[in-house]
Structures are given as C-alpha cells and as structure tokens.
Design an enzyme around this catalytic site. Structure first.
Site, PDB file in Angstrom:
ATOM      1  N   ASP A 111       0.859  -1.184   0.000  1.00  0.00           N
ATOM      2  CA  ASP A 111       0.000   0.000   0.000  1.00  0.00           C
ATOM      3  C   ASP A 111       0.893   1.231   0.000  1.00  0.00           C
ATOM      4  OD1 ASP A 111      -2.410  -1.382   0.002  1.00  0.00           O
ATOM      5  OD2 ASP A 111      -2.537  -1.424   2.187  1.00  0.00           O
ATOM      6  N   ASP A 127      -6.857  -1.217  -4.706  1.00  0.00           N
ATOM      7  CA  ASP A 127      -7.920  -0.858  -3.760  1.00  0.00           C
ATOM      8  C   ASP A 127      -8.865   0.183  -4.364  1.00  0.00           C
ATOM      9  OD1 ASP A 127      -6.705  -2.532  -1.900  1.00  0.00           O
ATOM     10  OD2 ASP A 127      -5.649  -0.889  -0.894  1.00  0.00           O
TER      11      ASP A 127
END
Length: 166
Positions: A111, A127
């Site tokens: 991330d 995402d």
C-alpha cells in the site's frame, strides 16, 4: 476487447506503482506526492481493507482468487450485458488480480497512498479499482440484472400475438 485491455492496463499500473514504491521508499517511509492531499508511504499490509484480518492472509488470498475466478467466469459466460457491467467487472477483476499477485508473491499487499488532509487507511491502485468497481457492480445488478430477460420475454409474447391483438 476494450475491457480486457483496461483490466490488463490497470493491473500493470498497479504493479508498476507498487514496484516503484518498494524500490524507492524504505518500509514505513513517506514522500510527498500531491501537496495537501496525498503522500506516498510504503506499507506492507497483510490484512484486508484497513488492515482487518491481518493474521488470516491465507483466507484473503483464497478470497481474492475466488473473486478473480468468478469474475472471469461471469465475463466468459456473457453475464454483463452493457458498458456499466463490463466496466465495473473490469475494475473489480483488476483490483482483485493486483492484490492477489502481491499476496501470492510477497505474502502481503503493498500500500502507498496516504491522505494528508484526513486520517485514513493507506491504500493502493488495486484498492481504488475495487472501491469504485464494487458499488458500480451493485448498481449494475440493481438496475439491469433480470430486466433484460423480462424485456425479451415481453417482446417474444407480443411477437406471438395476432395483428389485431387477440
């Protein structure tokens, strides 16, 4: 064909961004990206959204694999009849594939996008695809699934009526 190219492009974009972050930002490190909006912060997420289920990476890997297989099967069978359905499927599929690649190869999801204007979970391109694609998929199901078949049945019934309607 367009949606296959879109899916591939989004998976490639996701993987390139993740690679660049892993290669250029130390774990936990952060660099400004869009002033007052986003920083690039390297985080290794072994869980799902908001780091839920951190100790159950295998469940998330299996779930991601199932989502990818189901979406591929629905696309092959022609479940999605219009652009909204195909677009939402492309987003969900690309997001699922992007995070599945990370889980299988690394055991975690990379991330990197961290909002600077509010406290929020760090997220990635995959995402974003999932976050946009899933609501659009629900919208597609709500607006279209089953309605095309009803229209076809009504058209078949009216085609079978004699010209005077009796």
């Amino acid at each position: 064909m367009f949606y296959a190219i879109l899916t591939t492009a989004l998976v490639v974009l996701d993987q390139i961004v993740k690679y660049l972050v892993r290669a250029n930002i130390p774990l936990g490190g952060s660099v400004p990206f869009i002033p007052y909006l986003l920083d690039l912060t390297y985080v290794q997420n072994t869980g799902a959204a908001f780091s839920m289920l951190r100790s159950h990476t295998w469940v998330l890997t299996l779930t991601s694999a199932i989502v990818v297989v189901v979406m591929c099967a629905l696309l092959v069978k022609g479940f999605f009849k219009n652009h909204l359905g195909l677009f939402s499927a492309a987003l969900v599929l690309s997001g699922g594939m992007g995070n599945l690649i990370d889980r299988v190869v690394f055991g975690f999801v990379t991330d990197m996008f961290q909002t600077t204007f509010m406290e929020f979970a760090v997220f990635n391109v995959a995402d974003c695809c999932i976050t946009i694609g899933v609501p659009l998929l629900f919208l597609y199901v709500w607006l279209y699934v089953g309605k095309d078949e009803k229209k076809e049945d009504e058209a078949d019934e009216s085609a079978q009526l004699p010209p005077d309607g009796n």
